[in-house]
Design a protein around this motif. Structure first.
Motif, short mmCIF file in Angstrom:
data_model
loop_
_atom_site.label_atom_id
_atom_site.label_comp_id
_atom_site.label_asym_id
_atom_site.label_seq_id
_atom_site.Cartn_x
_atom_site.Cartn_y
_atom_site.Cartn_z
N GLU A 54 0.83 -1.20 0.00
CA GLU A 54 0.00 0.00 0.00
C GLU A 54 0.87 1.25 0.00
O GLU A 54 0.56 2.23 -0.69
N LEU A 55 1.97 1.22 0.76
CA LEU A 55 2.88 2.36 0.80
C LEU A 55 3.48 2.63 -0.58
O LEU A 55 3.57 3.76 -1.04
N GLU A 56 3.87 1.55 -1.26
CA GLU A 56 4.45 1.72 -2.59
C GLU A 56 3.42 2.29 -3.56
O GLU A 56 3.73 3.15 -4.38
N LYS A 57 2.17 1.84 -3.42
CA LYS A 57 1.09 2.35 -4.28
C LYS A 57 0.83 3.82 -4.00
O LYS A 57 0.70 4.64 -4.90
N GLU A 58 0.79 4.19 -2.70
CA GLU A 58 0.55 5.58 -2.32
C GLU A 58 1.68 6.48 -2.81
O GLU A 58 1.46 7.59 -3.25
N SER A 59 2.91 5.97 -2.70
CA SER A 59 4.04 6.79 -3.11
C SER A 59 3.97 7.10 -4.59
O SER A 59 4.36 8.16 -5.05
N PHE A 60 3.43 6.16 -5.38
CA PHE A 60 3.29 6.40 -6.82
C PHE A 60 2.16 7.38 -7.10
O PHE A 60 2.29 8.31 -7.89
N ASN A 61 1.04 7.18 -6.38
CA ASN A 61 -0.12 8.05 -6.61
C ASN A 61 0.12 9.48 -6.19
O ASN A 61 -0.45 10.41 -6.74
N SER A 62 0.99 9.67 -5.15
CA SER A 62 1.20 11.02 -4.64
C SER A 62 1.98 11.88 -5.61
O SER A 62 1.91 13.09 -5.54
N ASN A 63 2.71 11.27 -6.54
CA ASN A 63 3.47 12.06 -7.50
C ASN A 63 3.65 11.25 -8.78
O ASN A 63 4.75 10.79 -9.10
N LEU A 97 11.30 5.32 -2.66
CA LEU A 97 10.70 5.02 -1.37
C LEU A 97 10.75 3.52 -1.08
O LEU A 97 10.92 3.11 0.07
N LYS A 98 10.63 2.69 -2.12
CA LYS A 98 10.72 1.24 -1.93
C LYS A 98 12.08 0.83 -1.37
O LYS A 98 12.19 -0.13 -0.63
N SER A 99 13.12 1.57 -1.75
CA SER A 99 14.47 1.24 -1.28
C SER A 99 14.92 2.15 -0.15
O SER A 99 16.09 2.18 0.20
N ASN A 100 13.96 2.90 0.45
CA ASN A 100 14.30 3.80 1.54
C ASN A 100 14.77 3.02 2.77
O ASN A 100 14.18 2.00 3.13
N THR A 101 15.82 3.51 3.41
CA THR A 101 16.42 2.78 4.53
C THR A 101 15.45 2.59 5.68
O THR A 101 15.38 1.52 6.30
N ASP A 102 14.65 3.62 6.00
CA ASP A 102 13.70 3.51 7.11
C ASP A 102 12.67 2.42 6.83
O ASP A 102 12.30 1.66 7.73
N LEU A 103 12.18 2.37 5.58
CA LEU A 103 11.17 1.37 5.24
C LEU A 103 11.76 -0.04 5.28
O LEU A 103 11.14 -0.97 5.81
N LEU A 104 12.97 -0.21 4.75
CA LEU A 104 13.60 -1.52 4.76
C LEU A 104 13.96 -1.95 6.19
O LEU A 104 13.93 -3.14 6.51
N ALA A 105 14.28 -0.96 7.05
CA ALA A 105 14.52 -1.29 8.46
C ALA A 105 13.25 -1.83 9.12
O ALA A 105 13.31 -2.73 9.97
N CYS A 106 12.09 -1.28 8.72
CA CYS A 106 10.81 -1.80 9.22
C CYS A 106 10.60 -3.24 8.77
O CYS A 106 10.13 -4.09 9.53
N LYS A 107 10.96 -3.53 7.50
CA LYS A 107 10.83 -4.90 7.00
C LYS A 107 11.75 -5.84 7.78
O LYS A 107 11.36 -6.96 8.13
N ALA A 108 12.97 -5.39 8.04
CA ALA A 108 13.92 -6.21 8.80
C ALA A 108 13.37 -6.51 10.20
O ALA A 108 13.49 -7.63 10.71
N GLU A 109 12.78 -5.49 10.81
CA GLU A 109 12.19 -5.68 12.14
C GLU A 109 11.07 -6.70 12.10
O GLU A 109 10.93 -7.54 13.00
N TYR A 110 10.29 -6.67 11.03
CA TYR A 110 9.20 -7.65 10.87
C TYR A 110 9.77 -9.06 10.73
O TYR A 110 9.29 -10.00 11.37
N TYR A 111 10.83 -9.22 9.92
CA TYR A 111 11.44 -10.53 9.77
C TYR A 111 11.95 -11.05 11.11
O TYR A 111 11.81 -12.24 11.42
N HIS A 112 12.50 -10.16 11.93
CA HIS A 112 13.00 -10.58 13.24
C HIS A 112 11.86 -11.02 14.14
O HIS A 112 11.96 -12.05 14.84
N GLN A 113 10.77 -10.29 14.12
CA GLN A 113 9.66 -10.60 15.01
C GLN A 113 8.96 -11.90 14.64
O GLN A 113 8.38 -12.56 15.50
#
Length: 556
Positions: free
Chosen positions: A220-229, A239-255
């Motif tokens: 959804e974030l990737e879709k929104e980022s496209f629609n916003s501009n 935005l797909k390769s943004n460090t903050d977003l990928l850190a969130c994915k890493a946190e999810y994998y850990h959990q």
């Protein structure tokens, strides 16, 4: 002096600030304020003094002006000076009287008639009321009134969703439960151009939902980022390769227990940005789970060198010593981390775990209780308290704390696993089966080796209920996850033994003893199975497939 010359001097002050020449900025701002006596110029001078770390002088200048209680900018900057001076009660007095309810709604404020003058404001701004609410939260947190701090942080993010710092404090300090975080995000009013921000925030909160729910948030974030501009096609890929977003994915994998995937992702992130501290913390946690002591050692050395005053650095040192099983040393470094930052959750949990590893239950419980008090939105301290009670066989107390952990985070499979274990110990096998089945329902598929003990526990509970076919099915599932567990082979052998399938039982007792030749239970039961088979004879219908251990292949 003419107005054009004064305007040029103002430009010099702004340029000095942008170039971090604060002494020059203070010098010229003082002259401009002396020439004009304009409130905006006095504010500019105070701002230059604040940036130059002359907090007492900046506060004196603001407090001496007649406008300080009428202009919110003056009041806010004066309070910021008091924050830097650690005069928290005075800071709250400067910000004025206001009350907030548990949902973050502010009322009874006397600042409703205050002015907000910004002579040079052109860009989109964060609401000054939001910044004031956030500063109140900081003050209350410093005064250890975390309940009030939590309410003011909620007020800050509700006053302006762009106040990311307030949300960060709520999430990083575990001030809200999983449900409260979701409820808060749903109450925020984002602008039409901020759809991507709403999706980004939803990725930041706790990630114990089912796999498809979390993945849908990222899509959804990737879709929104496209629609916003839509005119800028590179915005989405950025935005797909943004460090903050990928850190969130890493946190999810850990959990969800995908430690290898988490470690690989954080390794890539840290190559790209070696000083991204959120990625660093997740990387340390994954390295701990995987037992990568060399990586922990290198990370700890670099962090201590670059950030000697940060709790994270000494937490990394503690992780290294914990990983190599030197628990006394790890405990001292976790303790140092808590002394540097008493609001750093991993340090408190590590501190408790180091005591627990040495079976020093009282000290471990003290650390966990402190963590539970400081971080009411984090269920892990409560979960570990329950584990300590279970270790001392206080099963009823353990169950109470596990249920409390479940109320804080109802979607963590580890909580349900512990509830199943404690029910098994209390011989409530039906309840145990239900909890273990709930555990498996909350785990992202496919199952990883980490969850093999849960499947084995479920098989044990089914065996106790004489549901032998179901038990055998779960034992075989466990063997598909790991072939190195003695308890799985022993449990499967014993189940076949109870079914009078002696040939199969003997086969699996042998496999268990191949892994652990001195296992007393398997040795005794193998002898009994051999005697039983001799008495009854070999039934051709019960011939079981044999395994070639050299090749790990099954043949008839």
């Amino acid at each position: 002096m003419r107005e054009e010359e004064i305007e040029k001097l103002r430009g010099v002050v702004r340029d000095c600030v942008s170039k971090h020449l604060y002494s020059s900025a203070i010098f010229f701002a003082d002259k401009v304020a002396a020439f004009t006596n304009d409130p905006a110029d006095i504010y500019m001078q105070a701002q230059a003094l604040f940036l130059g770390r002359h907090y007492r002088r900046a506060y004196h200048l603001l407090n001496a002006s007649q406008i300080v209680l009428r202009d919110l900018r003056f009041r806010y900057l004066a309070a910021k000076c008091l924050e830097e001076l650690r005069e928290w009660d005075q800071c709250l007095l400067m910000l004025g009287d206001a009350k907030v309810d548990e949902h973050g709604n502010v009322y009874d404020t006397k600042a409703s008639n205050a002015m907000y003058l910004d002579k040079y404001g052109e860009d989109r701004e964060i609401n000054i009321s939001s910044a004031i609410c956030f500063l109140r939260g900081r003050a209350y947190e410093a005064l250890e009134n975390r309940a009030q701090a939590r309410q003011w942080y909620k007020a800050a993010i509700k006053a302006d969703p762009l106040c990311y710092e307030a949300l960060e404090c709520l999430i990083e300090n575990h001030m809200l439960s999983s449900e409260e975080e979701t409820s808060l995000l749903s109450s925020l009013h984002f602008g039409p151009e901020d759809g991507w921000l709403s999706s980004f925030y939803s990725c930041l909160i706790k990630k114990y939902d089912k796999e498809y729910v979390v993945e849908a948030k990222f899509r959804e974030l990737e879709k929104e980022s496209f629609n916003s501009n839509p005119s800028d096609s590179s915005f989405m890929s950025t935005l797909k390769s943004n460090t903050d977003l990928l850190a969130c994915k890493a946190e999810y994998y850990h959990q969800c227990g995908e430690y290898q995937k988490c470690f690989e992702l954080t390794s890539v992130l840290l190559e790209k940005d070696p000083f991204h501290l959120k990625s660093t913390l997740v990387h340390l946690a994954a390295a701990m789970e995987l037992g990568h002591s060399n990586e922990l050692y290198l990370m700890a050395c670099n962090l201590v060198k670059d950030y000697p005053q940060k709790a994270l650095s000494w937490f990394a040192v503690g992780c290294y010593y914990y990983c190599i099983k030197k628990y006394v040393q790890s405990r001292s470094y976790f303790s140092k981390a808590t002394s540097l930052d008493g609001t750093f959750p991993p340090a408190w949990i590590g501190y408790g775990n180091a005591f627990a590893a040495l079976e020093e239950g009282d000290q471990a419980m003290s650390a966990y209780r402190t963590a539970a008090r400081l971080f009411p939105g984090c269920h892990l301290p409560t979960l570990y308290i329950g584990m300590e009670y279970m270790r001392t066989r206080s099963f009823k107390l353990a169950e109470q704390f596990f249920m409390q952990a479940r109320s804080i985070c109802p979607s963590d499979p580890l909580v349900y696993n512990e509830l199943g274990v404690v029910a098994y110990h209390m011989k409530e096998y039906n309840k145990s089966v239900r909890w273990f089945e709930k555990t498996l329902a909350h785990i992202p598929s496919p199952l990883s080796e980490m969850w093999e003990p849960t499947v084995v526990n479920l098989a044990h509970a089914c065996r106790k209920l004489k549901l032998y076919e179901e038990a055998i099915s779960y034992y075989e599932k466990a063997l598909a996850l790991s072939t190195k567990s003695v308890s799985t082979y022993a449990g499967l052998a014993y189940t076949y033994h109870l079914q009078d399938n002696f040939t199969a039982a003997i086969t699996y007792y042998h496999k268990a003893l191949w892994l652990k030749p001195d296992d007393q239970f398997c040795t005794e039961m193998l002898s009994l199975a051999l005697v039983d088979e001799c008495r009854c004879g070999v039934d051709p219908k019960k011939i079981h497939p044999k395994v070639d251990f050299r090749r790990n292949e099954v043949y008839l």
